[in-house]
Design an enzyme around this catalytic site. Sequence first.
Site: not given
Ligand code: NAD
Length: 479
Positions: A173, A204, A206, A210, A248, A282, A383
């Site tokens: 996803k 879709g 999260g 997700g 991650e 990130c 962050e």
């Molecule tokens: P997010 O956690 O809101 O969403 C990430 C993904 O998780 C999306 O696909 C979302 O739909 C899904 N998701 C959300 N709730 C879920 C649930 N309950 N169950 C399963 N899936 C779910 O993050 P974001 O806003 O999309 O991305 C930004 C964040 O990602 C920042 O905190 C950034 O630091 C982090 N990030 C980390 C890395 C790394 O390698 N450590 C790389 C890029 C981004």
Amino acid sequence: MTIKNYINGEFIDPVDGNYIDNFNPSIGEVYGQIPNSSIEDVELAYKAAKEAFPIWSKTTLEERSRILLKVADLITDKLDFLAEAETKDNGKPLSLAKTIDIPRASSNFRFFANAITQFPSEAHESVGLNAMNFTLRHPIGVVGCISPWNLPLYLFTWKIAPAIAAGNCVVAKPSEVTPMTAYLLGEICNEAGLPKGVLNIVHGLGQTTGQAIVEHQSIKAISFTGGTATGAHIARTAAPMFKKLSLELGGKNPNIIFSDADYDEMLATTVKSSFANQGQICLCGSRIFVEETIYEKFKKDFVNKVSKLKVGNPFDADTNLGALVSKPHLEKVKSYIDIAEKEGGKILFGGKKVTVLGSENGYYLQPTVIEIQDNSCKLNQEEIFGPVVTIMPFKTEEEVLEYANDVSYGLSATLWTNNLNRTMRMTQELQAGIVWVNTWLLRDLRTPFGGVKASGVGREGGFEALRFFTEPKNICIKY
Ligand code: NAD
């Protein structure tokens, strides 16, 4: 444009016909719809993956490698098309999508296509006991890959490529905020001859789609990249089911600058590590600590360089910063700028939304530099994930180490110095999964990638990723 789910090699509507809007952040308008997939859609994807698994897991490494290389080539062939789709969906400068995002997506497939042919397993001779051990590394089965919006195709493929190279079948996803290039990847996989069901992509939210992947009883491993709060929620859900988890998560990375660094190179790279992709990486170094002796000079030169960055339509060739990814994200980033002064910070540059001619409703923000007095302020502890950095002076190595480590995150750190002893001392002590010295974002895909503390659990990259996506089984033979 209506995006569909990619299940069993076909593009299909969500079972209950539910769709959500997809925005173009550079103009702030809806430009398409994507499925908000339910448990039923995830189940269809799971079934397709389960059916494909027996054959895919027994497909020779040479054949898997050949198909993945073909995917890599097709991504390269379609670079311009994919980069334009990424920019429209995400708001990032087209120049960045063309030079970083899409080439890296291709490299991810190419790298793991080659890595799987070199992936060894171990043997241990039990000397004196007349026994020999060898370890099998079998694919896990059906695995889930969930990725964020900041580097959409780049991070999506960073998970999918090792998962399928290792012989797993995948339910994936992408972020609902940036689904477009993941959708286009389905077509590429068909063209490359990836067997049906090996990769299934459900779109879709999260909380619905997700969550259904994470809760699925028979999806045995979850590779997740995203926010720390989401990662904690996923861990709570998946841990009692004994799933393998790779998380991650967020970062709040220090960029530590000593006076003996190569100044010009440090300055140019620091502008990038602060504001590349609108600061939505990130690994961006959002907390800049500068040795007191060069602090005033750095402050002047840095602000001068930042003031020349152009915020504009991401499709314009001279744009340095495009749009932030969404309106809620723009508001979140802005809310941090709004508390800066209350926290004793001084905005040295930026801080305001930008109106771009012809794209007045786009989500644009100035690159923002805030001088702070205290590392414990919210701006330095939480962050922000946008074009906002703080700067602060330090006197000694011990002092700056304390600042660098005094944060809940531990993803990456950047150190600028030409003193070898200091480099060795500090790199040992910095609490981070990745430390760059005199560079930033230089990536060798063989190296372990990931964070400590609230930045996650586990490592991606190289054989680490192939280890994650395989289950070791030791065989002990007595002779
Ligand atoms: P997010 O956690 O809101 O969403 C990430 C993904 O998780 C999306 O696909 C979302 O739909 C899904 N998701 C959300 N709730 C879920 C649930 N309950 N169950 C399963 N899936 C779910 O993050 P974001 O806003 O999309 O991305 C930004 C964040 O990602 C920042 O905190 C950034 O630091 C982090 N990030 C980390 C890395 C790394 O390698 N450590 C790389 C890029 C981004």
